[in-house]
Design a protein around this motif. Sequence first.
Motif, PDB file in Angstrom:
ATOM      1  N   ILE A  90       0.830  -1.209   0.000  1.00 17.38           N
ATOM      2  CA  ILE A  90       0.000   0.000   0.000  1.00 17.38           C
ATOM      3  C   ILE A  90       0.862   1.255   0.000  1.00 17.38           C
ATOM      4  O   ILE A  90       0.623   2.181  -0.767  1.00 17.38           O
ATOM      5  CB  ILE A  90      -0.967  -0.012   1.206  1.00 17.38           C
ATOM      6  CG1 ILE A  90      -2.022  -1.101   1.009  1.00 17.38           C
ATOM      7  CG2 ILE A  90      -1.634   1.352   1.394  1.00 17.38           C
ATOM      8  CD1 ILE A  90      -2.884  -1.352   2.227  1.00 17.38           C
ATOM      9  N   HIS A  93       2.757   2.326  -3.248  1.00 15.73           N
ATOM     10  CA  HIS A  93       1.935   2.819  -4.350  1.00 15.73           C
ATOM     11  C   HIS A  93       1.030   3.961  -3.896  1.00 15.73           C
ATOM     12  O   HIS A  93      -0.129   4.041  -4.297  1.00 15.73           O
ATOM     13  CB  HIS A  93       1.098   1.676  -4.921  1.00 15.73           C
ATOM     14  CG  HIS A  93       1.923   0.525  -5.408  1.00 15.73           C
ATOM     15  ND1 HIS A  93       2.726   0.608  -6.510  1.00 15.73           N
ATOM     16  CD2 HIS A  93       2.095  -0.727  -4.915  1.00 15.73           C
ATOM     17  CE1 HIS A  93       3.347  -0.543  -6.698  1.00 15.73           C
ATOM     18  NE2 HIS A  93       2.983  -1.374  -5.733  1.00 15.73           N
ATOM     19  N   VAL A  94       1.559   4.857  -3.094  1.00 14.68           N
ATOM     20  CA  VAL A  94       0.768   5.969  -2.563  1.00 14.68           C
ATOM     21  C   VAL A  94       0.239   6.849  -3.696  1.00 14.68           C
ATOM     22  O   VAL A  94      -0.908   7.294  -3.667  1.00 14.68           O
ATOM     23  CB  VAL A  94       1.590   6.798  -1.555  1.00 14.68           C
ATOM     24  CG1 VAL A  94       0.891   8.078  -1.188  1.00 14.68           C
ATOM     25  CG2 VAL A  94       1.864   5.978  -0.315  1.00 14.68           C
ATOM     26  N   TRP A  97      -2.817   5.303  -5.132  1.00 19.15           N
ATOM     27  CA  TRP A  97      -3.967   5.441  -4.230  1.00 19.15           C
ATOM     28  C   TRP A  97      -4.517   6.861  -4.257  1.00 19.15           C
ATOM     29  O   TRP A  97      -5.733   7.073  -4.188  1.00 19.15           O
ATOM     30  CB  TRP A  97      -3.602   5.028  -2.809  1.00 19.15           C
ATOM     31  CG  TRP A  97      -3.241   3.584  -2.711  1.00 19.15           C
ATOM     32  CD1 TRP A  97      -2.023   3.060  -2.423  1.00 19.15           C
ATOM     33  CD2 TRP A  97      -4.105   2.463  -2.929  1.00 19.15           C
ATOM     34  NE1 TRP A  97      -2.073   1.694  -2.450  1.00 19.15           N
ATOM     35  CE2 TRP A  97      -3.333   1.299  -2.756  1.00 19.15           C
ATOM     36  CE3 TRP A  97      -5.445   2.331  -3.255  1.00 19.15           C
ATOM     37  CZ2 TRP A  97      -3.863   0.024  -2.902  1.00 19.15           C
ATOM     38  CZ3 TRP A  97      -5.970   1.058  -3.401  1.00 19.15           C
ATOM     39  CH2 TRP A  97      -5.188  -0.068  -3.229  1.00 19.15           C
ATOM     40  N   LYS A  98      -3.637   7.849  -4.363  1.00 19.80           N
ATOM     41  CA  LYS A  98      -4.099   9.242  -4.457  1.00 19.80           C
ATOM     42  C   LYS A  98      -4.897   9.459  -5.733  1.00 19.80           C
ATOM     43  O   LYS A  98      -5.940  10.121  -5.730  1.00 19.80           O
ATOM     44  CB  LYS A  98      -2.905  10.201  -4.427  1.00 19.80           C
ATOM     45  CG  LYS A  98      -2.291  10.382  -3.073  1.00 19.80           C
ATOM     46  CD  LYS A  98      -1.152  11.380  -3.139  1.00 19.80           C
ATOM     47  CE  LYS A  98      -0.483  11.542  -1.797  1.00 19.80           C
ATOM     48  NZ  LYS A  98       0.637  12.490  -1.864  1.00 19.80           N
ATOM     49  N   ILE A 100      -6.524   7.172  -7.494  1.00 20.18           N
ATOM     50  CA  ILE A 100      -7.800   6.456  -7.363  1.00 20.18           C
ATOM     51  C   ILE A 100      -8.774   7.250  -6.508  1.00 20.18           C
ATOM     52  O   ILE A 100      -9.952   7.401  -6.847  1.00 20.18           O
ATOM     53  CB  ILE A 100      -7.575   5.045  -6.789  1.00 20.18           C
ATOM     54  CG1 ILE A 100      -6.872   4.161  -7.820  1.00 20.18           C
ATOM     55  CG2 ILE A 100      -8.895   4.413  -6.352  1.00 20.18           C
ATOM     56  CD1 ILE A 100      -6.419   2.827  -7.279  1.00 20.18           C
ATOM     57  N   ALA A 101      -8.302   7.790  -5.389  1.00 14.33           N
ATOM     58  CA  ALA A 101      -9.162   8.583  -4.508  1.00 14.33           C
ATOM     59  C   ALA A 101      -9.667   9.834  -5.228  1.00 14.33           C
ATOM     60  O   ALA A 101     -10.840  10.208  -5.084  1.00 14.33           O
ATOM     61  CB  ALA A 101      -8.402   8.970  -3.239  1.00 14.33           C
TER      62      ALA A 101
END
Length: 126
Positions: A90, A93-94, A97-98, A100-101
Amino acid sequence: MAYDFFEKYSGNVEVVFTDEQIYKVYFQLLPECLNLTNELKSKFDDRADRATDKTKLNYLVRRVPKMIEEMEHETRLAKIMNKYSVVAVITKHVGLWKDIAFFMTIILNFLIIASFFDSDPDCDES
């Protein structure tokens, strides 16, 4: 093999004594020092007063407690990453994730806007 070990876990500094000769002094690196991040190095390089060697050294001495604290924190994080592989995946791959958010937020905003439109045009609003 031993050379690699000592290269990794020892540091050195060149010192000029009163006899004007340069001596190389070797010292042990603490395990936390292996987690000295490039960000921490660049922060030191950017903020250090380089007017003289003495001012640079004074800045380093004042900054050491905070740098040690940050390196210890990085060491604790590295241990967590090694222990829990899911957390490591997790955090590596910050950026993903940002993204995607962000896109999920855009989609939710469109859904909210769409929910305000009247779905039945024959309905009378009186």
